[in-house]
Scaffold this motif. Structure first.
Motif, short mmCIF file in Angstrom:
data_model
loop_
_atom_site.label_atom_id
_atom_site.label_comp_id
_atom_site.label_asym_id
_atom_site.label_seq_id
_atom_site.Cartn_x
_atom_site.Cartn_y
_atom_site.Cartn_z
N SER A 33 0.83 -1.21 0.00
CA SER A 33 0.00 0.00 0.00
C SER A 33 0.86 1.26 0.00
O SER A 33 0.48 2.27 -0.59
CB SER A 33 -0.96 0.00 1.20
N VAL A 36 2.39 1.88 -3.64
CA VAL A 36 1.39 2.49 -4.54
C VAL A 36 0.95 3.85 -4.01
O VAL A 36 0.89 4.83 -4.75
CB VAL A 36 0.13 1.60 -4.64
N GLY A 37 0.64 3.90 -2.70
CA GLY A 37 0.04 5.10 -2.11
C GLY A 37 0.94 6.33 -2.22
O GLY A 37 0.46 7.44 -2.44
N VAL A 40 0.56 7.66 -5.56
CA VAL A 40 -0.72 8.34 -5.71
C VAL A 40 -0.67 9.75 -5.10
O VAL A 40 -1.10 10.72 -5.72
CB VAL A 40 -1.86 7.50 -5.08
N PRO B 106 -3.92 -4.92 -0.72
CA PRO B 106 -3.23 -4.26 -1.84
C PRO B 106 -2.26 -5.14 -2.63
O PRO B 106 -2.26 -5.08 -3.87
CB PRO B 106 -2.50 -3.11 -1.14
N MET B 110 -2.88 -6.31 -6.76
CA MET B 110 -2.02 -6.00 -7.91
C MET B 110 -1.50 -7.27 -8.56
O MET B 110 -1.46 -7.38 -9.79
CB MET B 110 -0.90 -5.07 -7.48
N MET B 131 -7.26 5.85 -1.79
CA MET B 131 -5.96 6.44 -1.44
C MET B 131 -5.94 7.94 -1.75
O MET B 131 -5.33 8.72 -1.03
CB MET B 131 -4.84 5.74 -2.20
N VAL B 132 -6.64 8.31 -2.83
CA VAL B 132 -6.68 9.73 -3.22
C VAL B 132 -7.41 10.55 -2.17
O VAL B 132 -6.99 11.66 -1.83
CB VAL B 132 -7.36 9.89 -4.61
#
Lengths: 141, 147
Positions: A33, A36-37, A40, B106, B110, B131-132
């Motif tokens: 996480s 990726v995070g 982002v 997560p 993927m 996440m955004v």
């Protein structure tokens, strides 16, 4: 004894070895996480290439193995509302907590990190309660 | 070189997730389904993963005492100084709920992207959306504590 437990342990050793390489060679925590995070939210901009290469291999290699083995099955639910809700919760939750099963679980527990241990206890408990509620009370998922 | 070893780690991680059965949502949901047909596989995966990593942390600590860092330079990741925060607790509970609903976290989300079909892709997009919005939610939680 179930053959799946043996594959689980073998796969686990591979996951832990990957995390060990990433720590000892690259000096990084192998947390899915976070990798990726931080792309982002762009806080990981300076290490973007390392992250993207990691993710490309993480996606591409199991894809190739599954294709060579004649396919693999995820048995993911077909309920779109559940898929979207689950994805939102996983994305939001892992960023708030700064880690998931790989970061807090594998890398945190093995370091005896109090944050990793508490996070793992909480997400397993929350998962167990959610599962009991949805499957045995609502009768779904 | 960093990229080569990042790719190697990602490759072994992905293969391990597939071999262990953790990209199969039935196995993950089976582990969480304590009152149903409980599946202990995830405990074997976690145990197998923690062994090499516990060794790696010991090697890292020894190298650090000798004044050496990671093989490709830089420093080992520092321990977090945050302690047990409200964000950690709330985030972990929300994550656990989502983990149970779909049976994906997560890493496996993927790793299974190539064979997970449209559902797997939608899960991943929703995860990125979560996440955004996370920084905004975090700010609101902070504001709530202050007020």
């Amino acid at each position: 004894m179930d053959a799946a437990w043996g594959y689980g342990f073998l796969g686990g050793l591979m996951i832990g070895s990957a995390a060990a390489i990433y720590l000892l060679v690259n000096g990084r925590i192998m947390g899915a996480s976070g990798i990726v995070g931080e792309l982002v939210d762009r806080s990981g901009r300076e290490t973007a290439a390392e992250r993207l290469v990691f993710l490309a291999a993480l996606i591409g290699v199991p894809w190739a193995i599954a294709a060579a083995a004649g396919g693999a099955e995820t048995h993911l639910t077909g309920n779109w509302a559940v898929i979207v809700a689950a994805g939102l919760l996983v994305g939001l939750g892992t960023r708030l907590a700064n880690g998931c099963t790989s970061g807090h679980g594998v890398c945190g527990i093995s370091r005896l990190s109090p944050r990793g241990i508490v996070a793992t206890v909480l997400y397993v408990l929350a998962g167990g309660v959610t599962m009991a509620f949805c499957r045995h009370w609502l009768g779904g998922i | 070189m960093r990229l080569v070893f990042a790719a190697l780690a990602g490759a072994i991680f992905g293969a391990g997730l597939l071999v262990s059965g953790m990209t199969d949502t039935v196995k993950v949901q089976g582990w969480l389904d304590v009152f149903g047909d409980w599946d202990p596989t995830l405990a074997f995966v976690m145990g197998g993963a923690i062994l090499p990593m516990a060794l790696a942390w010991r090697v890292a600590a020894r190298r650090e005492r000798q004044g050496a860092g990671p093989v490709l330079g830089g420093a080992y990741p520092a321990r977090s100084t945050l302690g047990i925060t409200r964000d950690l607790a709330i985030g972990s509970v929300l994550f656990g709920m989502g983990w149970a609903l779909a049976g994906l976290c997560p890493g496996p989300a993927m790793a299974s992207l190539g064979y997970g079909g449209a559902g797997g892709l939608v899960f991943l997009l929703a995860m990125v959306a979560g996440m955004v919005v996370a920084p905004a939610v975090r700010a609101r939680l902070r504001a709530g504590t202050a007020g």
